[in-house]
Design an enzyme around this catalytic site. Sequence first.
Site, PDB file in Angstrom:
ATOM      1  N   ASN A  98     -13.652  11.474  35.823  1.00  0.00           N
ATOM      2  CA  ASN A  98     -14.651  10.595  36.910  1.00  0.00           C
ATOM      3  C   ASN A  98     -15.783  12.311  37.242  1.00  0.00           C
ATOM      4  O   ASN A  98     -16.840  11.217  37.796  1.00  0.00           O
ATOM      5  CB  ASN A  98     -14.351   9.865  38.450  1.00  0.00           C
ATOM      6  CG  ASN A  98     -15.512  10.013  38.615  1.00  0.00           C
ATOM      7  OD1 ASN A  98     -16.318   8.746  39.283  1.00  0.00           O
ATOM      8  ND2 ASN A  98     -15.324  11.231  39.941  1.00  0.00           N
ATOM      9  N   SER A 132     -21.214   5.926  31.345  1.00  0.00           N
ATOM     10  CA  SER A 132     -22.557   4.672  31.982  1.00  0.00           C
ATOM     11  C   SER A 132     -22.875   4.276  30.940  1.00  0.00           C
ATOM     12  O   SER A 132     -22.672   4.671  29.832  1.00  0.00           O
ATOM     13  CB  SER A 132     -23.531   5.688  33.050  1.00  0.00           C
ATOM     14  OG  SER A 132     -24.577   5.277  32.630  1.00  0.00           O
ATOM     15  N   TYR A 156     -28.096  13.557  30.630  1.00  0.00           N
ATOM     16  CA  TYR A 156     -27.408  12.547  31.459  1.00  0.00           C
ATOM     17  C   TYR A 156     -26.931  11.939  30.550  1.00  0.00           C
ATOM     18  O   TYR A 156     -25.583  11.057  29.546  1.00  0.00           O
ATOM     19  CB  TYR A 156     -27.676  11.978  32.411  1.00  0.00           C
ATOM     20  CG  TYR A 156     -26.181  11.338  32.979  1.00  0.00           C
ATOM     21  CD1 TYR A 156     -25.829  12.016  33.574  1.00  0.00           C
ATOM     22  CD2 TYR A 156     -26.465   9.550  32.698  1.00  0.00           C
ATOM     23  CE1 TYR A 156     -24.661  10.815  34.069  1.00  0.00           C
ATOM     24  CE2 TYR A 156     -25.471   9.053  33.506  1.00  0.00           C
ATOM     25  CZ  TYR A 156     -25.117   9.243  34.493  1.00  0.00           C
ATOM     26  OH  TYR A 156     -24.040   8.642  34.834  1.00  0.00           O
ATOM     27  N   ALA A 191     -27.300  11.411  26.862  1.00  0.00           N
ATOM     28  CA  ALA A 191     -26.388  12.268  26.083  1.00  0.00           C
ATOM     29  C   ALA A 191     -24.987  12.702  26.003  1.00  0.00           C
ATOM     30  O   ALA A 191     -24.115  12.548  25.147  1.00  0.00           O
ATOM     31  CB  ALA A 191     -27.191  13.099  25.017  1.00  0.00           C
ATOM     32  N   ALA A 243     -23.159   1.837  40.940  1.00  0.00           N
ATOM     33  CA  ALA A 243     -22.727   1.474  41.874  1.00  0.00           C
ATOM     34  C   ALA A 243     -23.734   2.517  42.851  1.00  0.00           C
ATOM     35  O   ALA A 243     -24.189   3.630  41.610  1.00  0.00           O
ATOM     36  CB  ALA A 243     -21.022   2.204  42.479  1.00  0.00           C
TER      37      ALA A 243
END
Length: 288
Positions: free
Chosen positions: A93, A145, A158, A160, A190
Amino acid sequence: MTSPSRAAIVTGAGNGLGAAFAEALAAAGVAVVVNNRMHSDRPHSALAIIERIEARGGVAVVDGHAVDAEGAADALVGAALAAFGRLDVLVLNAGIAGPPMKVGTGDTGVAEVMATNFFANVRLVEAALPHLLASPAGRIVFVSSTGGLHGVRGRAAYAASKGAVNGWALSLADELRRTSVRVNVIAPYAATNMTAQPGRAADPRLAPEGAAAALTWLCDPATDRTGEIWVAGAGHVRAARAMESRAAPAAEIAARADELAAMPEARSYLGGEAAFADFYDETTRGAT
């Protein structure tokens, strides 16, 4: 400490999504290593998560390594083995967004973002894999994502990094398909510190806990699915995957670009080899 029946590592679990994931796994009876980068100027945020887990009867230990630090992967896996004697679940995460910068206007932080969001995950998987293979039901969940599927304006680094995560995870799932390890991707929506916007209140429906049920399901020994991407948030889920349209002769691309881009007869594949085989078969048969 009595050896638990299942044990997990959750990275980046000091708050937000990681904390929600760690607490949900603990509530399901999984012993958890709660990892979060330790800072010298403030209390370790993961300690509060440990307290909440233990107050509800769960089992957890803290780890303060930055996931991108030298030796962090081996140390994290070692912490799980030392505390619980086993490792069954790896939830990847930890991540950073990088600077909000459009391509061509400044340093988008690609190297730094990739170091945390991608390369640290690779090292963790490599360190954990022998132990996950020894588990009767090893589970790896990459927290990614939809930016890795669709791109994110102003967050190219981000996006990529998450595209790299998606491709690596799906490749790993294919390689491990004949083992007891299942590999999946969750793409949460979220409200977290990473997504907060100045002057705008977070939508309570997008609390991190709204994605936790899907994560717990993917980590369950009874869930035999692998090589999938699941979007989760607000207590709901949907499946996501890369798609390709049917083929057409290249000489017709100018006239048929809109038609093909609308994805007629869209299809998806279990791996790039299957995508190539289908394309080759369709084109050699004479696509229309």
